[in-house]
Enzyme design. Sequence first.
Site, PDB file in Angstrom:
ATOM      1  N   LYS A   1      31.985  37.653  42.194  1.00 65.08           N
ATOM      2  CA  LYS A   1      33.319  37.270  41.200  1.00 65.08           C
ATOM      3  C   LYS A   1      34.049  37.788  41.786  1.00 65.08           C
ATOM      4  CE  LYS A   1      35.068  38.922  37.610  1.00 65.08           C
ATOM      5  NZ  LYS A   1      36.247  38.605  37.905  1.00 65.08           N
TER       6      LYS A   1
ATOM      7  N   CYS B   1      43.868  51.063  46.654  1.00 61.78           N
ATOM      8  CA  CYS B   1      43.351  52.142  46.030  1.00 61.78           C
ATOM      9  C   CYS B   1      43.335  53.538  46.572  1.00 61.78           C
ATOM     10  CB  CYS B   1      41.675  51.943  46.060  1.00 61.78           C
ATOM     11  SG  CYS B   1      41.015  51.474  47.827  1.00 61.78           S
TER      12      CYS B   1
HETATM   13  P1  NAP Z   1      39.631  46.067  37.231  1.00 52.83           P
HETATM   14  O1  NAP Z   1      40.273  45.825  36.374  1.00 52.83           O
HETATM   15  O2  NAP Z   1      38.581  47.275  37.302  1.00 52.83           O
HETATM   16  O3  NAP Z   1      38.989  44.788  37.949  1.00 52.83           O
HETATM   17  C1  NAP Z   1      37.994  44.733  39.027  1.00 52.83           C
HETATM   18  C2  NAP Z   1      36.904  43.318  38.649  1.00 52.83           C
HETATM   19  O4  NAP Z   1      36.152  43.700  37.676  1.00 52.83           O
HETATM   20  C3  NAP Z   1      37.712  42.143  38.658  1.00 52.83           C
HETATM   21  O5  NAP Z   1      37.023  41.218  39.089  1.00 52.83           O
HETATM   22  C4  NAP Z   1      37.508  42.144  37.052  1.00 52.83           C
HETATM   23  O6  NAP Z   1      37.648  40.702  36.602  1.00 52.83           O
HETATM   24  C5  NAP Z   1      36.201  42.754  36.835  1.00 52.83           C
HETATM   25  N1  NAP Z   1      35.818  42.895  35.480  1.00 52.83           N
HETATM   26  C6  NAP Z   1      36.745  43.411  34.552  1.00 52.83           C
HETATM   27  N2  NAP Z   1      36.017  43.830  33.395  1.00 52.83           N
HETATM   28  C7  NAP Z   1      34.692  43.963  33.761  1.00 52.83           C
HETATM   29  C8  NAP Z   1      33.702  44.166  33.029  1.00 52.83           C
HETATM   30  N3  NAP Z   1      33.441  44.833  31.832  1.00 52.83           N
HETATM   31  N4  NAP Z   1      32.204  44.188  33.797  1.00 52.83           N
HETATM   32  C9  NAP Z   1      32.247  43.736  35.115  1.00 52.83           C
HETATM   33  N5  NAP Z   1      33.356  43.273  35.448  1.00 52.83           N
HETATM   34  C10 NAP Z   1      34.500  43.416  34.934  1.00 52.83           C
HETATM   35  O7  NAP Z   1      40.225  46.599  38.714  1.00 52.83           O
HETATM   36  P2  NAP Z   1      41.651  45.621  39.128  1.00 52.83           P
HETATM   37  O8  NAP Z   1      42.669  45.834  38.257  1.00 52.83           O
HETATM   38  O9  NAP Z   1      41.228  44.358  39.443  1.00 52.83           O
HETATM   39  O10 NAP Z   1      41.702  46.594  40.260  1.00 52.83           O
HETATM   40  C11 NAP Z   1      42.420  47.698  40.973  1.00 52.83           C
HETATM   41  C12 NAP Z   1      41.633  48.795  40.908  1.00 52.83           C
HETATM   42  O11 NAP Z   1      40.746  48.608  41.706  1.00 52.83           O
HETATM   43  C13 NAP Z   1      42.298  50.127  40.932  1.00 52.83           C
HETATM   44  O12 NAP Z   1      41.854  51.192  40.230  1.00 52.83           O
HETATM   45  C14 NAP Z   1      42.129  50.371  42.461  1.00 52.83           C
HETATM   46  O13 NAP Z   1      42.091  51.705  42.717  1.00 52.83           O
HETATM   47  C15 NAP Z   1      40.786  49.955  42.553  1.00 52.83           C
HETATM   48  N6  NAP Z   1      40.206  49.774  43.873  1.00 52.83           N
HETATM   49  C16 NAP Z   1      39.336  50.405  44.609  1.00 52.83           C
HETATM   50  C17 NAP Z   1      38.914  50.326  45.973  1.00 52.83           C
HETATM   51  C18 NAP Z   1      37.908  51.281  46.511  1.00 52.83           C
HETATM   52  O14 NAP Z   1      37.712  50.833  47.437  1.00 52.83           O
HETATM   53  N7  NAP Z   1      37.883  52.459  45.939  1.00 52.83           N
HETATM   54  C19 NAP Z   1      39.468  49.177  46.546  1.00 52.83           C
HETATM   55  C20 NAP Z   1      40.371  48.259  45.914  1.00 52.83           C
HETATM   56  C21 NAP Z   1      40.682  48.519  44.351  1.00 52.83           C
HETATM   57  P3  NAP Z   1      39.344  40.421  36.012  1.00 52.83           P
HETATM   58  O15 NAP Z   1      40.108  40.251  37.555  1.00 52.83           O
HETATM   59  O16 NAP Z   1      39.110  39.111  35.401  1.00 52.83           O
HETATM   60  O17 NAP Z   1      39.705  41.383  35.271  1.00 52.83           O
END
Ligand code: NAP
Length: 490
Positions: A194, A302
Amino acid sequence: MSTDSTKLAFNDGWQYAPAPESTDHIQIDDHYGLFINGEFVAPEIDRYFESINPATEKPLSNIALASEKDVDRAVKAARKAYTGVWSKMSGADRGKYLFRIARIMQERAREFATIESLDGGKPIRESRDIDIPLAAAHFFYYAGWADKLEYAFPARTPVSLGVVGQIIPWNFPLLMAAWKIAPALACGNTVVLKPAETTSLTAMKLAEVFRDAGLPPGVVNIVTGAGPTGAAIVNHLDVNKVAFTGSTEVGKIIQRSLAGTDKKYTLELGGKAANIIFADAAIDEAVEGIVNGIFFNQGHVCCAGSRLLVQESVADEVVRKLRDRMETLIIGDPLDKNTDIGAINSAGQLETIESYLSIGQAEGAEMYQSDCSVPDQGYWCRPTIFTGVSQSNRIVQEEIFGPVLAIQTFRTLEEGLTKANNTPYGLSGGVWTDKGSKVFKMTQKIRAGVIWANTFNKFDPTSPFGGYKESGVGREGGMHGLGAYLKLEA
Ligand code: NAP
Ligand code: MG
């Protein structure tokens, strides 16, 4: 003062002529269905959501909103492909598919880069030179491992896991998809992925690549949607492993729902990396490293260097040079090849960043933003630095995920190290010094998965990536990334 003279030279003098990438070579459909069992299919319930261009706020396409039933269809297709085809295929043959996918991605690189910048807001220079080539490189790299898994784990028998559920964020849409799918397939698993809600388009284009590469139906399925679609993948009883990249907040929810199940998981979560500049560092290079560390991709990284720790004796010089450099950064049209800083990915993310700008000022820090103009339409944030911050401030402790840098000073190596480690996160870090001994000392003691020395934000498929503390569980990338998609039997 040099800051003012730079402003004069840049803002009142000449400017680069616009150099926009054209869009006449790309095709974006009005609607995208779900990619299940090798074809694009309509969602079970006729619901779609808009994907917009964050630089113009105009809609680009309508994306299917997958329900629990759609996720179930995708998992069933993945299971059938796993038992019927993929788990029986030789590693050499799986590798051939991965090589083919990588080559088609390279052939379509310009189209992918343009769509990535349109849909997500990142500068075309980055999507063209970083995201897309690295995404293809992940398929090339893991293609090479597909028939050599037993050499990666001597005296063990590597066995695939089955159906893998993968959920990815919006900051590197295609790269995150490749990063997750390539090792899973190389190890013999099938996939339900997804993408993030605001950036599904390149995932749909990647589905076209899988279809054109002749990948057997069901080996990769892509279901679009919001949080509940992701949750349906995580909670599906026939998924054997969950690989999630996203926020620490959602990571914790996922970890809780997986507790007590026998599903394997890897979580790649948030970060608050320190970029540490010692007085003996090459200062001009370090300033470029700071700019790259936090303003690259609008700070939607991130592992961004969102905290600067600078040794006190050079702090004034570093901050002055950084402010001068900030004045030359060009913010605007992501498709323009001159653009350094593109659009913030969504209205919601811009709101989050702006709330942190208010929090920082209310905490007593001094805020400085570059003077550049920003377009009227779209979501924009000027590069921003905060000085006069203390360790307990929220802008030092919490992930902002925007082009916002908190600057602190330190006197001794120990003080720098203590401050660097004093957040709940541990994803990455950077050390700038002329002394190799200091590099070794710091890299051994900083509790973070990736540490760069005299550079920042460099990525490579051969190198493992992952977090300590609240930045995640497990490692992806490199040979380590294979282990995350295998059972190792005696
Ligand atoms: P997010 O809100 O956690 O969303 C990530 C993904 O999870 C999206 O596809 C989201 O769908 C989905 N999602 C949301 N709620 C969920 C649930 N309850 N159960 C399962 N999936 C769910 O993060 P984001 O705002 O997209 O991305 C930013 C974050 O990612 C930052 O904190 C960043 O540090 C982190 N990140 C970490 C890395 C790493 O390698 N450590 C790399 C890149 C980013 P939706 O888009 O529809 O909300
Ligand atoms: Mg979009």
